[in-house]
Design a protein around this motif. Structure first.
Motif, PDB file in Angstrom:
ATOM      1  N   HIS A 163       0.814  -1.208   0.000  1.00 28.79           N
ATOM      2  CA  HIS A 163       0.000   0.000   0.000  1.00 28.79           C
ATOM      3  C   HIS A 163       0.849   1.260   0.000  1.00 28.79           C
ATOM      4  O   HIS A 163       0.451   2.284  -0.578  1.00 28.79           O
ATOM      5  CB  HIS A 163      -0.958  -0.022   1.191  1.00 28.79           C
ATOM      6  N   ILE A 164       2.021   1.220   0.653  1.00 24.19           N
ATOM      7  CA  ILE A 164       2.920   2.380   0.570  1.00 24.19           C
ATOM      8  C   ILE A 164       3.382   2.573  -0.873  1.00 24.19           C
ATOM      9  O   ILE A 164       3.391   3.695  -1.397  1.00 24.19           O
ATOM     10  CB  ILE A 164       4.129   2.200   1.506  1.00 24.19           C
ATOM     11  N   ALA A 200       2.116  10.456  -1.660  1.00 25.08           N
ATOM     12  CA  ALA A 200       3.132  10.432  -0.605  1.00 25.08           C
ATOM     13  C   ALA A 200       4.289  11.341  -1.013  1.00 25.08           C
ATOM     14  O   ALA A 200       5.429  10.924  -1.136  1.00 25.08           O
ATOM     15  CB  ALA A 200       3.617   9.002  -0.379  1.00 25.08           C
ATOM     16  N   GLU A 201       3.974  12.603  -1.202  1.00 23.48           N
ATOM     17  CA  GLU A 201       4.929  13.549  -1.764  1.00 23.48           C
ATOM     18  C   GLU A 201       5.636  14.408  -0.718  1.00 23.48           C
ATOM     19  O   GLU A 201       6.527  15.181  -1.059  1.00 23.48           O
ATOM     20  CB  GLU A 201       4.207  14.464  -2.761  1.00 23.48           C
ATOM     21  N   GLU A 202       5.267  14.303   0.551  1.00 19.69           N
ATOM     22  CA  GLU A 202       5.867  15.150   1.575  1.00 19.69           C
ATOM     23  C   GLU A 202       7.306  14.708   1.857  1.00 19.69           C
ATOM     24  O   GLU A 202       7.551  13.628   2.385  1.00 19.69           O
ATOM     25  CB  GLU A 202       5.061  15.092   2.872  1.00 19.69           C
ATOM     26  N   GLY A 203       8.255  15.548   1.471  1.00 20.36           N
ATOM     27  CA  GLY A 203       9.660  15.248   1.732  1.00 20.36           C
ATOM     28  C   GLY A 203      10.281  14.255   0.772  1.00 20.36           C
ATOM     29  O   GLY A 203      11.433  13.845   0.969  1.00 20.36           O
ATOM     30  N   SER A 219       7.242   3.202  14.958  1.00 14.38           N
ATOM     31  CA  SER A 219       6.876   4.192  15.971  1.00 14.38           C
ATOM     32  C   SER A 219       6.611   5.574  15.405  1.00 14.38           C
ATOM     33  O   SER A 219       5.683   6.267  15.847  1.00 14.38           O
ATOM     34  CB  SER A 219       7.977   4.274  17.038  1.00 14.38           C
ATOM     35  N   LEU A 220       7.383   5.994  14.416  1.00 14.53           N
ATOM     36  CA  LEU A 220       7.242   7.351  13.892  1.00 14.53           C
ATOM     37  C   LEU A 220       6.282   7.450  12.712  1.00 14.53           C
ATOM     38  O   LEU A 220       5.740   8.527  12.448  1.00 14.53           O
ATOM     39  CB  LEU A 220       8.605   7.898  13.464  1.00 14.53           C
ATOM     40  N   TYR A 221       6.076   6.339  11.989  1.00 14.04           N
ATOM     41  CA  TYR A 221       5.335   6.437  10.732  1.00 14.04           C
ATOM     42  C   TYR A 221       4.171   5.463  10.624  1.00 14.04           C
ATOM     43  O   TYR A 221       3.142   5.801  10.031  1.00 14.04           O
ATOM     44  CB  TYR A 221       6.297   6.249   9.552  1.00 14.04           C
ATOM     45  N   GLY A 222       4.300   4.261  11.171  1.00 13.90           N
ATOM     46  CA  GLY A 222       3.210   3.300  11.095  1.00 13.90           C
ATOM     47  C   GLY A 222       2.049   3.685  11.985  1.00 13.90           C
ATOM     48  O   GLY A 222       0.911   3.856  11.522  1.00 13.90           O
ATOM     49  N   HIS A 223       2.320   3.850  13.290  1.00 13.32           N
ATOM     50  CA  HIS A 223       1.245   4.206  14.224  1.00 13.32           C
ATOM     51  C   HIS A 223       0.607   5.560  13.897  1.00 13.32           C
ATOM     52  O   HIS A 223      -0.623   5.674  13.946  1.00 13.32           O
ATOM     53  CB  HIS A 223       1.767   4.183  15.659  1.00 13.32           C
ATOM     54  N   PRO A 224       1.383   6.586  13.559  1.00 14.70           N
ATOM     55  CA  PRO A 224       0.753   7.872  13.193  1.00 14.70           C
ATOM     56  C   PRO A 224       0.101   7.872  11.812  1.00 14.70           C
ATOM     57  O   PRO A 224      -0.440   8.887  11.397  1.00 14.70           O
ATOM     58  CB  PRO A 224       1.927   8.864  13.234  1.00 14.70           C
ATOM     59  N   GLY A 255       6.070   9.687   5.337  1.00 16.34           N
ATOM     60  CA  GLY A 255       7.173   9.491   6.270  1.00 16.34           C
ATOM     61  C   GLY A 255       7.694   8.069   6.253  1.00 16.34           C
ATOM     62  O   GLY A 255       8.911   7.835   6.297  1.00 16.34           O
ATOM     63  N   TYR A 256       6.777   7.117   6.178  1.00 18.12           N
ATOM     64  CA  TYR A 256       7.174   5.706   6.098  1.00 18.12           C
ATOM     65  C   TYR A 256       7.986   5.475   4.824  1.00 18.12           C
ATOM     66  O   TYR A 256       9.029   4.802   4.835  1.00 18.12           O
ATOM     67  CB  TYR A 256       5.932   4.823   6.112  1.00 18.12           C
TER      68      TYR A 256
END
Length: 404
Positions: A33-34, A43-46, A301-306, A311-312
């Motif tokens: 899915h990513i 998914a264009e941020e950064g 922790s930083l990308y999956g849960h949020p 970011g992922y």
């Protein structure tokens, strides 16, 4: 003895778990899915464009995702590495279950999960924690995601001295407290009290969640997280290596996951890139007979849960870009396996882990080719066989399938 490296990309699942529906996760596919979101420009941020993982792809990443979930495999050259997919038999989608089973020991019991009611914890538990830890009370007492509950209750915690206690779909009791106002040492003491209370209930982990900042906009977790886990029910690969005269080097939170059993040395860092630095150094310098076991937690922790898809994707691309610096130091006879412990599809509903199969990718001068669909415990037994250890009770090596 040769050397072995087991690198766990925390939560980088590949979909297709046959029992996913029982967990409410039928159709979840973290990698698939990513990749689809990136290809569609969502998914264009950064970062920008299709998901770019050339080094993992060269080992067979997309073939592994296709095997796991039935997703289409992009056209390209045949993989140069060992590749397959693994499914879990333990009845969970959590970190200890996944890691223990990857290390050859499936979980033989059902974990205790706290209900989604408010309060989530039984009164006798919270009363005992307040009494034995000398607390003025607790905040939270509910199911929550880490950063939202910090933003909601962090200021009240600072004003009252009451730690924030919460749980999730995993078998966990999490305690967040301000690293300076409440104190890191005191937080760890409270977590030790909590562990004594909840481990007999088969709650898998008490997690210390220290944070800094003075307002919801400033609150941020620190790198001083600690997991107090129930010890594995029998010797894992970590202990078997040490018993045979080798050394197990844990990188990241491996020590906490295994209750520090069978860990000869533990290397930590401020973030996943620091942990990759440790991995590169171990690939360069670790002596024969070393088993290096690393966990890279920030995917989860930083990308999956949020539920941060971009970011992922950035994290995956950053890890992929550094992979050649690890493989460049592999010696003749070395084995490196890259896998995951569960899924955490950032496109999925909710904020919790997802039940998925995981990719199994191998690198080393002497291994290549497909190994098919295997079990988590087969990963540990393949490393055990590579290191010349006696077979364990729960898996079997797939290396004979991958040798040229």
């Amino acid at each position: 003895m040769p050397r072995a490296f087991l690198l766990v990309m925390d939560s980088v699942g590949a979909g297709g778990a046959p029992d996913a529906a029982a967990f409410g996760d039928e159709g979840a596919n973290t990698l698939g899915h990513i990749a689809a979101a990136c290809a569609a420009g969502r998914a264009e941020e950064g970062r920008s464009g299709p998901l770019h993982l050339p080094n993992l792809a060269a080992l067979g990443l997309w073939e592994a995702v296709g095997l796991a979930s039935g997703a289409p495999v992009p056209a390209g050259p045949a993989p140069a590495g060992l590749w397959g997919a693994a499914e879990e038999v333990s009845k969970g989608k959590d970190t200890p279950s996944g890691h223990w089973e990857l290390a050859g020991v499936p979980v033989p019991w059902d974990w205790h999960y706290f209900p989604r009611s408010v309060p989530a914890f039984p009164a006798e538990l919270t009363e005992a924690l307040i009494r034995e830890a000398g607390l003025p009370g607790i905040l939270g007492n509910c199911h929550a995601s880490g950063m939202p509950i910090l933003r909601a209750l962090g200021e009240e915690h600072i004003a009252t001295g009451k730690p924030i206690c919460y749980t999730s779909a995993d078998s966990v009791f999490q305690i967040a407290a301000h690293e300076e106002v409440f104190g890191l040492e005191r937080l760890m003491q409270v977590c030790e009290v909590a562990a004594k209370l909840v481990h007999p209930m088969r709650v898998g982990r008490v997690i210390a969640r220290p944070f800094l900042g003075r307002s919801p906009e400033e609150f941020r977790r620190t790198a001083n997280r600690r997991d107090l886990a129930i010890p594995p029910p029998e010797p894992t690969l970590c202990e078997r290596v040490v018993a045979a005269g080798g050394r197990t080097i844990g990188i990241g939170k491996i020590g906490d996951i295994f209750a520090h059993r069978g860990i000869s040395e533990l290397l930590k860092g401020a973030d996943d890139m620091a942990l990759v630095d440790h991995t590169i150094e171990m690939a360069r310098t670790a002596p024969d007979g070393t088993f290096v076991f690393a966990n890279y937690v920030e995917f989860d922790s930083l990308y999956g849960h949020p539920r941060d898809v971009a970011g992922y994707a950035r994290a995956l691309e950053a890890f992929d870009a550094r992979l050649p610096a690890i493989t460049a130091h592999l010696r003749e006879g070395d084995l490196m396996i890259i896998t995951a412990d569960h899924g955490n599809d950032p496109t999925w509903a909710g904020t919790e882990h997802t039940r998925e199969r995981v990719p199994v990718l191998g690198a080393g001068p002497d291994v290549s080719g497909p190994v098919g669909l295997v079990r988590f415990a087969d990963v540990g037994e393949s490393i055990a066989a590579h290191l010349g250890l006696a077979p364990g009770a729960h898996g079997r090596s797939f290396l004979c399938l991958a040798l040229p």
